[in-house]
Design an enzyme around this catalytic site. Sequence first.
Site, short mmCIF file in Angstrom:
data_model
loop_
_atom_site.label_atom_id
_atom_site.label_comp_id
_atom_site.label_asym_id
_atom_site.label_seq_id
_atom_site.Cartn_x
_atom_site.Cartn_y
_atom_site.Cartn_z
N SER A 1 0.85 -1.18 0.00
CA SER A 1 0.00 0.00 0.00
C SER A 1 0.89 1.24 0.00
O SER A 1 1.75 1.37 0.88
CB SER A 1 -0.90 0.00 1.24
N LYS B 1 -0.85 -0.77 -4.55
CA LYS B 1 -2.10 -0.10 -4.21
C LYS B 1 -1.76 1.35 -3.90
O LYS B 1 -0.88 1.61 -3.07
CB LYS B 1 -2.72 -0.80 -3.00
N LEU B 2 -2.47 2.26 -4.57
CA LEU B 2 -2.22 3.69 -4.35
C LEU B 2 -3.36 4.29 -3.55
O LEU B 2 -4.54 4.13 -3.93
CB LEU B 2 -2.13 4.43 -5.70
N LYS B 3 -3.04 4.99 -2.49
CA LYS B 3 -4.05 5.76 -1.78
C LYS B 3 -4.43 6.93 -2.67
O LYS B 3 -3.55 7.56 -3.28
CB LYS B 3 -3.48 6.27 -0.46
N ASP C 1 -7.17 2.98 -3.37
CA ASP C 1 -7.97 2.95 -2.15
C ASP C 1 -8.28 4.38 -1.75
O ASP C 1 -7.37 5.17 -1.51
CB ASP C 1 -7.20 2.25 -1.02
N ASN D 1 -10.52 5.24 0.81
CA ASN D 1 -10.92 5.38 2.22
C ASN D 1 -12.10 6.36 2.38
O ASN D 1 -12.00 7.34 3.14
CB ASN D 1 -9.73 5.85 3.09
N GLU E 1 -11.06 0.70 -4.18
CA GLU E 1 -11.42 0.30 -2.82
C GLU E 1 -12.13 1.42 -2.08
O GLU E 1 -11.63 2.55 -2.05
CB GLU E 1 -10.14 -0.12 -2.08
N ASP F 1 -14.09 -2.16 1.94
CA ASP F 1 -13.22 -2.35 3.10
C ASP F 1 -14.04 -1.93 4.33
O ASP F 1 -14.72 -2.76 4.94
CB ASP F 1 -11.95 -1.50 2.91
N LYS G 1 -10.41 -7.71 6.70
CA LYS G 1 -9.55 -7.33 7.82
C LYS G 1 -10.18 -7.91 9.09
O LYS G 1 -11.27 -7.50 9.49
CB LYS G 1 -9.49 -5.81 7.98
N GLY H 1 -4.79 -4.75 5.54
CA GLY H 1 -3.80 -4.56 6.62
C GLY H 1 -4.09 -3.31 7.41
O GLY H 1 -4.74 -2.38 6.92
C1 LIG Z 1 -3.48 3.86 8.40
S1 LIG Z 1 -4.42 3.27 7.03
C2 LIG Z 1 -4.98 1.71 7.52
C3 LIG Z 1 -6.12 1.30 6.60
C4 LIG Z 1 -5.66 1.03 5.16
N1 LIG Z 1 -4.60 0.01 5.15
C5 LIG Z 1 -3.70 -0.03 4.15
O1 LIG Z 1 -3.64 0.75 3.24
C6 LIG Z 1 -2.67 -1.14 4.22
C7 LIG Z 1 -1.83 -0.97 5.44
C8 LIG Z 1 -0.91 -2.17 5.61
O2 LIG Z 1 -0.16 -2.48 4.65
O3 LIG Z 1 -0.98 -2.80 6.69
C9 LIG Z 1 -6.83 0.59 4.29
O4 LIG Z 1 -7.84 1.31 4.29
O5 LIG Z 1 -6.77 -0.42 3.59
MG LIG Z 2 -8.78 0.23 2.61
#
Ligand SMILES: CSCC[C@@H](NC(=O)CCC(=O)O)C(=O)O
Ligand SMILES: [Mg+2]
Length: 366
Positions: free
Chosen positions: A133, A159-161, A187, A189, A212, A237, A261, A289
């Site tokens: 990520s 995976k790109l935020k 992703d 969020n 995502e 998610d 998760k 994660g």
């Molecule tokens: C601090 S962001 C935690 C939630 C985020 N988690 C990740 O992007 C992967 C983090 C990891 O590699 O554990 C998600 O929304 O999927």
């Molecule tokens: Mg996510």
Amino acid sequence: LKLEGVELIRIRMPLVAPFRTSFGTETTREILLLRAVTNGAEGWGECVAMNDPLYSSEYVDGAADVLRRFLVPALRTGVPATGVAPALARFKGHRMAKAALETAVLDAELRAEGRSFGRELGAVRERVPSGVSVGIMSSIDALLDAVAGYLAEGYLRIKLKIEPGWDVEPVRAVRERFGDAVLLQVDANTAYTVGDARHLAKLDPFDLLLIEQPLDEEDVRGHAALARQLRTPVCLDESIVSARAAADAIAFGACAIVNIKPGRVGGYLEARRVHDVCAAHGVPVWAGGMLETGLGRAANVALAALPGFTLPGDTSASGRYYREDITEPFVLVDGHLAVPSGPGLGVAPLPDRLAEVTVATEWIAA
Ligand SMILES: CSCC[C@@H](NC(=O)CCC(=O)O)C(=O)O
Ligand SMILES: [Mg+2]
């Protein structure tokens, strides 16, 4: 097994680099670990709640409080791991706190019986493919450097935020620099609204594996409407808090893929039920994660070895987030992580390392 009590261990782990998402930037993880002491063995659990209630409603201090006042005392009668969730069901929510407690009891039980997490959950593989990520960066160049580094390490999926203002251009830049063969997903969020559909459709030409959680975690109808307007498959998610939520989202056409998760759904036993519901509907899943230490990472890797986990997960190496893990580090080998095979989680905190990062401990008698 009789639960004698649980030690809450609060640790502070600095990240190797700031991790920015649409809801904030993490530089240090405060993590609540649970050490369950039973008459047979001790077991470990990791609460994935963040310091602030920004990913979900849970946060570290709240998890500690609900464990201390309600959840641990509720196990005073002594229940098997499969009895933990039913014993805690009368308390609403607090799924991450419940998950950590169930995991610690399950780990103690499995260590006492000499059985691994993978075997208990139904793992069918001995190693799992690792994705990574990548946070929101200060510039496209910085992003391309980070992605180049991860690909060089062998990660099999990027995976790109994303967030409004940082979405189409970063995806375009990664596609142009690294080509069409790289497995790529994004992703959000929950950063968008269903009114952004036409804008998000600009991601369709880039052949992403999925987008995502583009919308609010409670907007199932909006995700279904959005899914009808995008070619890119929608993955959920934050919305999927239980097997029932997964069944509802699938039935309403709100998602084609699910990020599982265990902390978000209340534990590894419920996570397996989410997997089973998705498998029954032909919906692929992958392991999400929450920047876990090697303890949570070990359990997530075991879960990711179940048959329905057909996409690389956010099961990265320990070094993705931490200079030094509290357990033996998880290291990428040919883009994969090995599923621990020892009893229970198969890993345990290294005492000296744990002491270095511990900021507080508290004993809660069951
Ligand atoms: C601090 S962001 C935690 C939630 C985020 N988690 C990740 O992007 C992967 C983090 C990891 O590699 O554990 C998600 O929304 O999927
Ligand atoms: Mg996510």
